[in-house]
Design a protein around this motif. Structure first.
Motif, PDB file in Angstrom:
ATOM      1  N   TRP A 352       0.852  -1.196   0.000  1.00  9.55           N
ATOM      2  CA  TRP A 352       0.000   0.000   0.000  1.00  9.55           C
ATOM      3  C   TRP A 352       0.883   1.240   0.000  1.00  9.55           C
ATOM      4  O   TRP A 352       1.976   1.231   0.591  1.00  9.55           O
ATOM      5  N   ALA A 353       0.399   2.276  -0.643  1.00 10.35           N
ATOM      6  CA  ALA A 353       1.146   3.538  -0.709  1.00 10.35           C
ATOM      7  C   ALA A 353       0.191   4.702  -0.502  1.00 10.35           C
ATOM      8  O   ALA A 353      -0.803   4.830  -1.226  1.00 10.35           O
ATOM      9  N   SER A 354       0.485   5.537   0.491  1.00 13.09           N
ATOM     10  CA  SER A 354      -0.327   6.732   0.722  1.00 13.09           C
ATOM     11  C   SER A 354       0.583   7.944   0.796  1.00 13.09           C
ATOM     12  O   SER A 354       1.766   7.846   1.145  1.00 13.09           O
ATOM     13  N   THR A 355       0.010   9.099   0.482  1.00  9.87           N
ATOM     14  CA  THR A 355       0.786  10.329   0.485  1.00  9.87           C
ATOM     15  C   THR A 355      -0.132  11.504   0.774  1.00  9.87           C
ATOM     16  O   THR A 355      -1.361  11.405   0.616  1.00  9.87           O
ATOM     17  N   LEU A 356       0.444  12.579   1.201  1.00 13.99           N
ATOM     18  CA  LEU A 356      -0.333  13.747   1.624  1.00 13.99           C
ATOM     19  C   LEU A 356      -1.024  14.436   0.455  1.00 13.99           C
ATOM     20  O   LEU A 356      -2.162  14.885   0.561  1.00 13.99           O
ATOM     21  N   ASP A 357      -0.329  14.531  -0.684  1.00 15.82           N
ATOM     22  CA  ASP A 357      -0.832  15.312  -1.821  1.00 15.82           C
ATOM     23  C   ASP A 357      -1.521  14.434  -2.852  1.00 15.82           C
ATOM     24  O   ASP A 357      -0.971  13.404  -3.272  1.00 15.82           O
ATOM     25  N   GLN A 358      -2.692  14.874  -3.289  1.00 12.76           N
ATOM     26  CA  GLN A 358      -3.398  14.176  -4.361  1.00 12.76           C
ATOM     27  C   GLN A 358      -2.574  14.170  -5.638  1.00 12.76           C
ATOM     28  O   GLN A 358      -2.633  13.227  -6.422  1.00 12.76           O
ATOM     29  N   GLN A 359      -1.763  15.231  -5.838  1.00 11.78           N
ATOM     30  CA  GLN A 359      -0.920  15.285  -7.041  1.00 11.78           C
ATOM     31  C   GLN A 359       0.000  14.074  -7.123  1.00 11.78           C
ATOM     32  O   GLN A 359       0.200  13.494  -8.193  1.00 11.78           O
ATOM     33  N   ASP A 360       0.575  13.703  -5.973  1.00 11.80           N
ATOM     34  CA  ASP A 360       1.477  12.549  -5.960  1.00 11.80           C
ATOM     35  C   ASP A 360       0.720  11.249  -6.182  1.00 11.80           C
ATOM     36  O   ASP A 360       1.250  10.300  -6.774  1.00 11.80           O
ATOM     37  N   VAL A 361      -0.522  11.188  -5.704  1.00 12.31           N
ATOM     38  CA  VAL A 361      -1.355  10.008  -5.972  1.00 12.31           C
ATOM     39  C   VAL A 361      -1.549   9.850  -7.475  1.00 12.31           C
ATOM     40  O   VAL A 361      -1.425   8.745  -8.031  1.00 12.31           O
ATOM     41  N   GLU A 362      -1.854  10.965  -8.152  1.00 12.19           N
ATOM     42  CA  GLU A 362      -2.053  10.914  -9.605  1.00 12.19           C
ATOM     43  C   GLU A 362      -0.773  10.509 -10.324  1.00 12.19           C
ATOM     44  O   GLU A 362      -0.810   9.781 -11.319  1.00 12.19           O
ATOM     45  N   VAL A 363       0.360  10.982  -9.819  1.00 10.76           N
ATOM     46  CA  VAL A 363       1.647  10.594 -10.419  1.00 10.76           C
ATOM     47  C   VAL A 363       1.851   9.086 -10.283  1.00 10.76           C
ATOM     48  O   VAL A 363       2.245   8.406 -11.239  1.00 10.76           O
ATOM     49  N   MET A 364       1.586   8.536  -9.101  1.00 10.60           N
ATOM     50  CA  MET A 364       1.756   7.088  -8.914  1.00 10.60           C
ATOM     51  C   MET A 364       0.816   6.291  -9.812  1.00 10.60           C
ATOM     52  O   MET A 364       1.218   5.274 -10.398  1.00 10.60           O
ATOM     53  N   LYS A 365      -0.410   6.745  -9.946  1.00  8.73           N
ATOM     54  CA  LYS A 365      -1.359   6.033 -10.808  1.00  8.73           C
ATOM     55  C   LYS A 365      -0.951   6.132 -12.273  1.00  8.73           C
ATOM     56  O   LYS A 365      -1.154   5.186 -13.045  1.00  8.73           O
ATOM     57  N   SER A 366      -0.368   7.260 -12.639  1.00 13.45           N
ATOM     58  CA  SER A 366       0.156   7.392 -13.996  1.00 13.45           C
ATOM     59  C   SER A 366       1.313   6.427 -14.220  1.00 13.45           C
ATOM     60  O   SER A 366       1.433   5.802 -15.287  1.00 13.45           O
ATOM     61  N   ARG A 367       2.155   6.269 -13.206  1.00 15.12           N
ATOM     62  CA  ARG A 367       3.282   5.341 -13.317  1.00 15.12           C
ATOM     63  C   ARG A 367       2.803   3.895 -13.385  1.00 15.12           C
ATOM     64  O   ARG A 367       3.444   3.055 -14.012  1.00 15.12           O
ATOM     65  N   ILE A 368       1.697   3.603 -12.702  1.00 15.11           N
ATOM     66  CA  ILE A 368       1.126   2.240 -12.775  1.00 15.11           C
ATOM     67  C   ILE A 368       0.779   1.912 -14.221  1.00 15.11           C
ATOM     68  O   ILE A 368       1.039   0.799 -14.707  1.00 15.11           O
ATOM     69  N   LYS A 369       0.206   2.883 -14.931  1.00 15.31           N
ATOM     70  CA  LYS A 369      -0.136   2.643 -16.340  1.00 15.31           C
ATOM     71  C   LYS A 369       1.106   2.429 -17.191  1.00 15.31           C
ATOM     72  O   LYS A 369       1.031   1.832 -18.270  1.00 15.31           O
ATOM     73  N   ASN A 370       2.249   2.928 -16.687  1.00 12.75           N
ATOM     74  CA  ASN A 370       3.494   2.782 -17.434  1.00 12.75           C
ATOM     75  C   ASN A 370       4.336   1.620 -16.904  1.00 12.75           C
ATOM     76  O   ASN A 370       5.513   1.511 -17.212  1.00 12.75           O
ATOM     77  N   GLY A 371       3.725   0.784 -16.048  1.00 15.32           N
ATOM     78  CA  GLY A 371       4.410  -0.433 -15.630  1.00 15.32           C
ATOM     79  C   GLY A 371       4.817  -0.513 -14.177  1.00 15.32           C
ATOM     80  O   GLY A 371       5.374  -1.534 -13.756  1.00 15.32           O
ATOM     81  N   ALA A 372       4.589   0.547 -13.363  1.00 12.62           N
ATOM     82  CA  ALA A 372       4.937   0.469 -11.942  1.00 12.62           C
ATOM     83  C   ALA A 372       4.150  -0.659 -11.277  1.00 12.62           C
ATOM     84  O   ALA A 372       2.949  -0.817 -11.510  1.00 12.62           O
TER      85      ALA A 372
END
Length: 810
Positions: A352-372
């Motif tokens: 599980w990964a949590s973070t304070l900023d929604q911006q960082d959540v969107e970055v992680m989800k974008s990386r998931i689409k790129n293979g994270a």
């Protein structure tokens, strides 16, 4: 071909340009860089000319490594990379050889914090030159391409032909990659940001940063952002952000347009090829931390954990928890940022990964689409120090609420490190950082439990984990202040856990972290309630090589400052003041002697009654050089054995007389610190005070508290014994005497000058009033160098006694 060793540097540059770089433009002047190779351009006024090489030139035969360091200091001092696009290569050459290194291999050094770039690059004797040399040597060893003109002529020409690609002549857009996207971001800040209709001060308070707008621009084609999971996306002539489904089930978002009909935006991006190659996308998104302002990074923890330490930390987890730990344990990074600490984990169903900023959540989800290797449902926004745990995803709540499963939970984090106190707070010239560590529920809740430790965000994370997720496993990157910091005694009564394993590295291996101090990876079993006595951490260098072991002590004797204050005197008569600052290496520079009090209270007056013990204190604080490794080490209340060691005491007196932090100046009052008589230094006049030379000769009684300290006693057989000095101390005296003689031979000398005054006389001061590091007087430089070398030997002699008498722990 080799070149005449006697030709001038300008002629050498012309020959190199003609023989090897004739097809390129070698006429470009880039700041103070000696030699530039660039693409030919037909319309230079429209497009920045792309450099291929910036190089340092030296006539004759030179040390190529030192030439590279000089080039780095030249570029860093002028911030040339902010004004010009950096080249693919940096180079250095002389009449015998030429060397190249990819710019990307060393570009991180230009973003060092707390580094003094304002030094003369050609001065190879400065501490800054030595620091950069030490940092880049291993990189140069590994990555430099060196060619000898005579032996490697064909290989050199082939290297240039292969790596210095001309491409087409004329207009071409600059490619963006992982090496230059920050440089282009800095240019974007100047050209595009002002044209976006956003009140940036207000936006920053709500967590919106300009870097997200830059990412939306950068990862776009025809003004349409290609990654729809980014927090900000570009939609032709406007930006959309904070996109979400509202309480009515309807799609909602905010938007920002341009205040100049997108003119500045279009003109800027006409120069650059967008998007970068797809192979760079994930790296650029992961490095969003480089686009976050420094104060926000400190508060929210937007610091990128270098991949080398991520991999090493996961090796340690494997060593402690077993080969199958990723299948047997659950992992939660509750300060995940963009998720790079989780790189390399294989079982995404347990992470599980949590973070304070929604911006960082969107970055992680974008990386998931790129293979994270993460699950979108396991990535979420969560304010760990304020939000209720009922807000967590239900599967994670189930783990935390189940005692057996909770013991199999690893909280794996690199939390924010900011403190409420600043350096200015310590010196009395500033105030606490607004909003750092104190504006959250956890601070209020834990204040009575851990005291002043609540001032540090990382400690609040530890306390919150310890109380809210009992019996779990904690693995974190952090400073080691919670182990041996003087403000953490109450915290260590609260935090009871078994230390498992750990390592430390220098903070300068992390991007944009200010200062140099240990950052540790420590592993804890919270189900075992052990007090922190001491912990052993393996030490790793920048390259990942293990360099030994370091102990940190949770239970330390009283501070040296408790011992220091025993020697306070009630009389106002004194020969100087010794400043009193926190007892660790990071505060070394604040410990000095002067006549007038400055900055803050706490200075202790010096006279004949406490001169020796305060010289011991001064020498203990300064004879061991501060490094990143000992930065937080605490100086301690000593045992009594030092009192019997007269040689040690006298060594410390001599060290105090001749060390640079003795800032006694005759400009502030009478100088009582001249260790020589007038005859010894050929003074043309009598000194205003002979206190120190009389003290050394045994003519002033330190035990007579009622005596005027400036009164010379008549010698008595039982007391008037001169101080005896060791061989090392005597050589310092001899070197000092030669320096004083040379100064007193100067036509404009002040006979009452102190050591500090003599240095200022020869070295002069900068425009900002700082004493220069060297002098143009060659005789003086020879004498002061000799004195410094002898003082270093004396410091080495004092060092083992510091540990023997308990002033420091090994």
């Amino acid at each position: 071909m080799a070149y005449d060793l006697n030709i001038r540097e300008e002629e050498l540059k012309n020959k190199i340009a003609k023989d090897y770089f004739w097809i390129y433009d070698n006429t470009k002047i880039v700041g103070d860089v000696d030699f530039c190779v660039a693409m030919h351009q037909n319309q230079k006024d429209f497009l920045e000319q792309e450099s291929l090489l910036w190089a340092e030139a030296k006539k004759g035969i030179s040390d190529i490594y030192k030439s590279f360091v000089q080039l780095i200091l030249t570029i860093g001092k002028a911030r040339t990379f902010d004004k010009y696009l950096p080249p693919a290569m940096l180079g250095a050459f002389d009449a015998e050889k030429i060397a190249f290194i990819p710019y990307n291999d060393i570009h991180d050094i230009f973003y060092l914090n707390d580094f003094n770039w304002n030094v003369t690059p050609s001065n190879h004797e400065t501490k800054e030159f030595e620091l950069v040399y030490g940092m880049v040597k291993s990189i140069l060893d590994k990555n430099t391409f060196i060619f000898n003109y005579s032996k490697d002529k064909q290989e050199l020409k082939k290297f240039i032909k292969t790596n210095f690609i001309v491409g087409k002549f004329g207009i071409t857009k600059t490619q963006i990659d992982k090496n230059n996207f920050i440089v282009i971001y800095n240019k974007w800040l100047q050209a595009v940001k002002p044209s976006i209709a956003v009140n940036w001060d207000i936006a920053k308070k709500t967590g919106i940063i300009d870097g997200d707008f830059y990412l939306a621009d950068l990862l776009s084609k025809e003004n349409e952002t290609l990654r729809d999971k980014l927090f900000v996306i570009l939609k032709k002539d406007k930006y959309e952000l904070d996109r979400k489904i509202d309480e009515l089930g309807m799609f909602n978002s905010k938007s920002a347009s341009f205040n100049d009909s997108q003119k500045a935006h279009n003109q800027f991006w006409n120069k650059y090829e967008r998007p970068p190659k797809e192979e760079y996308w994930d790296y650029i998104i992961k490095r969003r931390d480089l686009l976050v302002p420094q104060d926000v990074r400190e508060r929210k923890g937007s610091f990128f954990t270098p991949q080398i330490w991520v991999e090493l930390s996961q090796k340690y987890l494997t060593d402690v928890l077993g080969e199958d730990w990723q299948d047997e344990y659950y992992i939660w990074d509750c300060a995940a940022g963009t998720g790079n600490l989780l790189n390399g984990l294989t079982n995404k169903y347990n992470v599980w990964a949590s973070t304070l900023d929604q911006q960082d959540v969107e970055v992680m989800k974008s990386r998931i689409k790129n293979g994270a290797n993460l699950l979108e449902d396991h990535v979420f926004q969560f304010d760990f120090l304020n939000d209720e745990f009922t807000k967590l995803p239900q599967p994670l709540q189930n783990i935390i609420n189940d005692p057996k499963k909770r013991k199999k939970l690893v909280v794996y984090i690199n939390p924010p490190y900011a403190e409420a106190a600043t350096a200015q707070t310590v010196t009395g010239t500033g105030k606490n950082k607004s909003g750092v560590a104190i504006k959250n529920k956890a601070n209020k809740y834990f204040k009575t439990k851990i005291g002043n430790a609540t001032n540090e965000l990382s400690t609040l994370f530890i306390a919150q984990i310890y109380e809210r997720i009992p019996d779990c496993n904690l693995t974190l990157f952090s400073k080691l202040t919670f182990i041996q910091g003087s403000n953490f005694r109450k915290f260590k009564e609260f935090f009871l856990a078994k230390y498992l394993k750990g390592f430390i590295v220098s903070s300068n291996t992390f991007d944009n972290v200010k200062g140099q101090f240990p950052i540790g990876l420590t592993m804890w079993d919270l189900s075992k309630k052990n007090k922190i006595e001491n912990i052993a951490c393996n030490v790793y260098g920048k390259s990942g090589k293990k360099n030994g072991e370091k102990y940190f002590y949770g239970r330390l004797p009283k501070s040296i400052n408790k011992w220091f204050v025993k020697f306070q005197i009630s009389t106002t008569e004194n020969i100087g003041l010794l400043s009193n600052y926190p007892p660790d290496f990071q505060n070394q520079s604040k410990v000095f002697i002067q006549i007038k009090k400055t900055a803050r209270s706490g200075a202790i007056r010096i006279n004949q009654n406490n001169l020796i013990p305060l010289s011991v204190y001064f020498s203990v604080r300064h004879s061991i050089k501060a490094t990143w490794l000992n930065d937080r080490d605490q100086f301690l209340y000593p045992n009594d054995d030092w009192q019997k060691d007269k040689e040690f005491q006298n060594d410390c007196l001599v060290f105090t007389l001749f060390y640079s932090q003795n800032k006694i100046s005759s400009e502030e009052g009478i100088n009582n610190w001249i260790p020589f008589s007038e005859n010894e230094v050929n003074s043309r006049e009598k000194f205003d005070s002979n206190f120190m030379s009389n003290f050394i000769k045994g003519k002033i009684k330190p035990e007579d508290n009622k005596q005027d300290i400036f009164t010379v006693s008549e010698p008595t057989p039982h007391y008037a014994i001169p101080l005896k000095f060791s061989e090392e101390a005597q050589t310092v005296f001899d070197a000092g005497r030669e320096l004083w003689k040379y100064y007193h031979a100067q036509p404009n000398c002040n006979v009452n000058s102190s050591f500090y005054d003599i240095r200022a006389h020869f070295q002069g001061r900068s425009a900002k009033g700082r004493m220069n590091s060297k002098s143009n007087d060659e005789i003086y430089m020879k004498l002061i160098t000799e004195l410094r070398n002898k003082l270093k030997l004396l410091a080495k002699k004092i060092e083992p006694k510091i540990y023997e008498y308990g002033f420091l722990k090994e």
